[in-house]
Structure formats: C-alpha cells, structure tokens
Enzyme design. Structure first.
Site, PDB file in Angstrom:
ATOM      1  N   GLU A 113       8.863  -1.521   3.705  1.00 58.96           N
ATOM      2  CA  GLU A 113       9.526  -0.257   3.363  1.00 58.96           C
ATOM      3  C   GLU A 113      10.908  -0.194   4.029  1.00 58.96           C
ATOM      4  O   GLU A 113      11.892   0.221   3.397  1.00 58.96           O
ATOM      5  CB  GLU A 113       8.675   0.934   3.833  1.00 58.96           C
ATOM      6  CG  GLU A 113       7.458   1.196   2.976  1.00 58.96           C
ATOM      7  CD  GLU A 113       6.292   0.229   3.223  1.00 58.96           C
ATOM      8  OE1 GLU A 113       6.374  -0.619   4.135  1.00 58.96           O
ATOM      9  OE2 GLU A 113       5.294   0.323   2.475  1.00 58.96           O
ATOM     10  N   HIS A 160       0.836  -1.210   0.000  1.00 57.62           N
ATOM     11  CA  HIS A 160       0.000   0.000   0.000  1.00 57.62           C
ATOM     12  C   HIS A 160       0.871   1.261   0.000  1.00 57.62           C
ATOM     13  O   HIS A 160       1.827   1.336   0.774  1.00 57.62           O
ATOM     14  CB  HIS A 160      -0.881   0.043   1.259  1.00 57.62           C
ATOM     15  CG  HIS A 160      -1.877  -1.071   1.319  1.00 57.62           C
ATOM     16  ND1 HIS A 160      -1.572  -2.286   1.875  1.00 57.62           N
ATOM     17  CD2 HIS A 160      -3.152  -1.174   0.870  1.00 57.62           C
ATOM     18  CE1 HIS A 160      -2.634  -3.094   1.772  1.00 57.62           C
ATOM     19  NE2 HIS A 160      -3.598  -2.442   1.165  1.00 57.62           N
ATOM     20  N   ASP A 193      27.485  -0.815  -5.184  1.00 58.04           N
ATOM     21  CA  ASP A 193      27.728  -0.144  -6.478  1.00 58.04           C
ATOM     22  C   ASP A 193      28.885   0.855  -6.388  1.00 58.04           C
ATOM     23  O   ASP A 193      29.689   0.979  -7.316  1.00 58.04           O
ATOM     24  CB  ASP A 193      26.450   0.569  -6.928  1.00 58.04           C
ATOM     25  CG  ASP A 193      26.581   1.186  -8.310  1.00 58.04           C
ATOM     26  OD1 ASP A 193      27.028   0.487  -9.230  1.00 58.04           O
ATOM     27  OD2 ASP A 193      26.225   2.369  -8.481  1.00 58.04           O
TER      28      ASP A 193
END
Lengths: 144, 144, 144, 144, 144, 144
Positions: free
Chosen positions: A99, A64, A113
């Site tokens: 989240e 949501h 990265d």
C-alpha cells in the site's frame, strides 16, 4: 491470496519512497512557486496518493483489503530530485508495505502527469520500502 | 484538466518500462519455473497491468478518460533485472504516456507483491517513457 | 438507460454550482491562509472533484459513460459562503449536466470533510445546474 | 489522513439529509405512480445510494475506509420537496457523517438524473448532517 | 488485449440471459408483491445491472473500455424460473457480448443476494449470449 | 442494507462454483497447453477472480464491505466442462456466500472473454453455493 484468518491484529507501519527526477531547476521553481498550469503539484498529488493507497487491493489481486488508519505524504527536494515519502499504518493481520509503495508510485505518476507539459525529461526512480514495523519481521533499509 | 475539445483524433502509441530488480537467481528461477507460491507471476501481473492501464484516469485527477485500443505487456530478463515493457495505443485527442507508465508500475508492484514472501530485497526502478508516437511531438528515449 | 445510438456528437458544456456555507470567518481565513490541518482545502478538493466528475457513471445507473474533455473547478468566496463552480465539456451524444453536478457535490463534500475538525456548522446548499449548451435545448439559469 | 490507530471502536451512527425540490406536482405524481420512463425512482436511487455510501473513501482523499454495518434510506414527500434521509452505522474508530452525507447526495443526484427528462427545474438543497451519535461528541441539529 | 486500432465503428448489439431459479412460489409472490424485506428486487437489481454493464472492463483484463449507448434489462417469469434479459448497444470497434453477459450475471447475483434471507435454494443458470449483431459475424442462439 | 451492528465476528467460509462448458476438446487442449492467443486462461482468470471477490460490495447494493481474509481459486476439468471452485474466508459478522459466487462468475466470464475468439459455443452454468460454514446456519449442497 494467502490465508490470514489465524493471524492476530498488530500495529503495522510501512514507509515507502519514490524519487521523481526532473530535468531542470525551472521545474522545481514552478512547483515551489505554484505556477504549474495544472495546479498545485504537491497538494493535488497528495490527494491522488491518499486515494491511491486505499485503492491498492483493487489493483493487486493477492493484496488483502485492510483498514488504512493513517497515511502521511511528505516531499523532500534535493537538487533536481524530489523524494516522495509515504507512511501508512494499520492495525490488522497483514502489513501495508505494498500500500505504501503503491501510494508512492501514484504520487510520483501524478507529479509526472502534472509536470509533463513543462518538462519532457522526468523519470521515476527507486520505488522501494524504506522501513516497516509490526508483523513477524521488522525491517529497515540499511542505506536510508 | 486541459481542454481538448478542439483537438483531432490521431493514432497515438506509448511504450513505458519499469525495472524490477530481485536479489537472487533463485527468485528468477522460481518465476520461470512457476513455483512461486502465489501463482504464475508473469501471467497474473499481466492481468493486473491490463486492468491498471484502464484505471489510470480513476487515479490521476488531470488524466482524460480515453479508449484504450491496445495494451501489450512483455517481460525481458537480464541477470537479476526484469524489464517490464508496456505498450498502449489509442485513437484519440491526447496521448497514452501516463497510462503506459501506470501500467508498468502496476505490473512491477504486483510482481513485488507476489515475490515478497520469497525475496525481501526487491526494488522497482526506472519507470519511464521509452517511446511515444502521434500527437504534436514524437519522442524516443535516446538511451533505449 | 436511454438509447442514444441514433444521436450525433456535438460539443456540450455544463456549469454546475454548489454552495458551501461555513459558520465563521475563522474558517474562511484558515482556507485562504492554508492553515487547515488536513491540508490545502481548495487544491485537494479540486483533485477530488476532477476524479469525481469522471466517476459519475460508476455511481448513477442510467448515466452514459462519456469522454470528459474538460473539467474546470473554481471557487468564489462571498462572506461565509463559498461558491463552487464546476464546468465540464464533452463532444458526445448526450450532455454533461449530471457530471458537473456530481463534481460540484464531491468538491463540496470534500471541503466539508477537510473542514469538519475546525467547523461543526458547515452546510451544503443549492447544488444545481447554472448553464448548459449543446444538445437539443440550451439552458441558462435565470437568476445566475 | 488523520491517524486513528490509537482510537477505540464504538458504535457510531449518522443521519444526513438532502432535499430534492421538483417544479410541479406532476413530477411527484409520476414518482409515486411509478410512471417515470427511466424506472422506479425511489427504488433505483436507493440502490445507487447504498453503493454510494460504500464508495465514499474512493472519492474523498482523507476519508478512512470503514465497515459500513447498516445503511437505511428513506423518503418523505412534503409538497414539492422530497426529503432524502440516509442513516449509516458502523462500529469503528471514526464516524460516518461524511458517508451519510455522500449517500444523501448520490440519492439526490440520481433522482435528478432520472427526473430531468420530465422536469427541467429540479434543485438539490440542504445536504447536511442531522444527527450523529458515538465518538467524542454527539450532535443533534437543533432545527430538525 | 487485442489491437483494435484498425477496426471501424459499427452499431453492435448483444442480448444475454441468466436464469434465476428459486425454490418456491412464495419467493415469486414476494418479488411480485414487493414484500421482500431488502426492497424491490426487480428495480434494485436493474440498477445494479446497469452499473455492472459499465464496470465490465474494470473486472475483465482483456475487455476494451467502450461507450455503452444503451442497456435494457427485462425479466420474464416462467414457473419458478426468472429469465433475466440484458440488451446492450454500442457504436464502436468491438462488440458488447461480454458486457451483456456480465450485466446478466450481476442482475442475477443481486437477486440472489436480496432473496437469500427468504429462500435458501436459489441457483443461477445458463448465463449465455442469445444474440449479437454488428461486427464481422452475427449470431443467433438457435434454441432461443 | 441489513443492520449487523449487534452481531459477533466468527470465522465464515463459503465455497461457490461455476461451470464453463466449452464446445470442443480443442478448446480444453488450448487452455492446458497455454496456446490461447490472449494468454494463460487459468492464471489470468484467477487474477480477475481474486479482484472480483473484493469488488462484490461495489456491485451489489445490499452487500456489506468486509475483510476478505482468504480467496482460493481451483479448476477441475471433466470432459468439456471446467468446474471453477472459489473458496472465500472472513472473520466477520456476515458471510461470504455472495462474494464466492461473484468470484466464480467473474472467473467464468473472464474464461469466456479469453476463449471466445477460438470457441463460439461457450456457456456458463450452475453458479451456486456449494458449502458455507460459520454464522447461524451451516449448509452443504446435498448433491455435491
């Protein structure tokens, strides 16, 4: 997507972690001394993680959209392991576990990265929920 | 962001993994029998992962946008562990390692999101590069 | 959107600037000493700008999506003004001026967002192209 | 990201501006007569700006996602300068200043992008907050 | 996602349509006279469609990201029906049919969104490919 | 964008449909038997549609961002036509009609994208609102 129209708003928090394991002390030193060529690894990965937490419902179909009212990102160095801790808060009908976990994974991936030009042996481990409060069941990881 | 204007296009592939560890055989059965209330976990997580690979440069500041020319997503079940394997290919100046790792993490997070109503003990492990080809150095994880 | 199917790939660069004008030396000091409560302003705004350059075609309808092959972000402090310089390179059929200008505006807006709790008088000025090369006409701002 | 869980919802408005300075009256005429080859500059830039306001938290790491309940975009022509005015309203715990400023910058950048084929001398100026209401301090730019 | 690493770049075009059927002549008049309260329906829907074409691979999991080198959007009014025509071109290894169809659907949806305050009976019809060229098979809708 | 600051939250639902018309029974069989080469068409298109509903305000300029509290996606096969039904719920100041219609169009487009390698004659029809409740006027399509 689960129907939450009947649920009540409550304060909900979640803390998730990810472990970034580097392969040598030189990598830890480069992060701390801010000599990594791509830039300040902790500050830039924090920026990526703050954005990543907000993008979770764009990536996960059943998640949501909700008002992210706080995100905090911390780093703890322990030998060759860097623990990423992401805390998220909302006042809404459903929690922010995913989240927080997504934020932790984005921070960890961004560290990977930025560090891969100087360290080929990095692995990401133990992306998991450490703690949640609010909602029908609280939870605290017993090994924390 | 690293300057790649002088580099040449070559075929590059990367294979990354994530391990989703569930806490009981009932969870594995529910996935295989397609009885998880949120839907078909493998098919929907594959959709999320295919999209996630393409969104990598939206989330990671230093990551070059590049033409994703193939993404494949496979699942291998081994006891309570599900291994997610994401293969990405491009013909471009820079590799797709981080794209493959991001795809693996999105697939794993989506499995977590779909499974958490039925299993509170899920953890995500070992998000890492297994193999890359193309570019100046090939790489194969020695423990694969 | 202009039809570029008949054009050839060439190396194209663009440098754009934005000026962030703060209202007191305390703000400059807080940035340099990394004591701004929201975090490291230069590093986090660089992260936002690197992402912002890549998102330009998501925001501007007529802008072609293109391979961003380099983005560099620099800051120059001159009294109460901070000059943000964004350099973008591509090898493609159309230039990266708007991408560089959008990057400069995102860096400047993020600095504003991070600094507004400590300085209410910030303004953003002179978002403009300083230099471009490649394509049918090169250009250099005469006052640079 | 600042913790706003303890704050109350109030009506908040913000008005931001950007100045687009063109280099000749022909450009102003082309906008007003809708003869710019890329299309209707004011209508299309309004569309870009309405979307841009909503995307602010996707671009700025510390910016809270919030319910945009109104966005209005106006243009005022004064000689060779076009003033873009963006008004944003929300009922939420934090203000919409940065959203209004981002909207103004996207409108201005889109005007630049649509006009650059016919005018090489466009600059964007004075992206700033003109007015805000709601929250703990109201504000009105004294020179407005 | 299908592996296209072995394919060659060719010029590919696709033309797709959508039909927006309104329920009264007043709606057509309001569009043409630019008196719709939300703004200029054709110009703003064109802006939404230009962006929508570029976002296709963000929405459809199996769709390859590719360089959109031209998008054109046209409207033809025939009684109470408005035909939206979206033409897309690329020079790449795979075609742009779905991009053109997605663009047509976004233009049509935006027209619906802007018109619904003044017309409750709008329907969207016949979103389909009219023509494609390039790639291994060309195609032309026989009823066009 | 319409100003909704003065409106009250109410439960609002919308149901939209799209019709995907295939050209042969073999296509229907391949979907049902899950033998389509790109994967499980219904499950993957559901994932795309769940994400698509949430992205509606990213694509349509005047659409308010709002808390999607439920999305359900159903398929009904009738001969060579597949009816896609998308139900969306929110508790907010404005309705979810366009979100439901956008969701239906994304599901239909994804089915087209997955099926086009095996069926060249697919068309998308009748994207329309079937039912809405909440807000100042309820509505029920009389032909449903």
């Amino acid at each position: 997507m689960v129907d939450i129209t009947h649920k009540s708003n409550t304060l909900r928090t979640a803390i998730a972690q990810a472990i970034v394991k580097v392969s040598s002390q030189e990598t830890i030193d480069a992060i701390q001394n801010k000599t990594v060529p791509k830039g300040d690894v902790f500050a830039m990965s924090k920026a990526a993680g703050l954005l990543g937490v907000k993008k979770t419902p764009d990536l996960l179909p059943d998640c949501h959209p909700l008002p992210i009212e706080y995100t905090g990102i911390e780093y703890k160095i322990d030998g060759l392991e860097i623990k990423v801790l992401v805390t998220v808060k909302t006042i809404y009908k459903t929690g922010v576990e995913v989240e927080a976990m997504h934020g932790a994974s984005v921070v960890a991936l961004n560290m990977y990265d930025m560090l891969k030009p100087i360290d080929k042996g990095i692995e990401l481990h133990h992306i998991k929920l450490l703690e949640k409060t609010g909602g029908k069941s609280s939870f605290k990881d017993k090994f924390r």
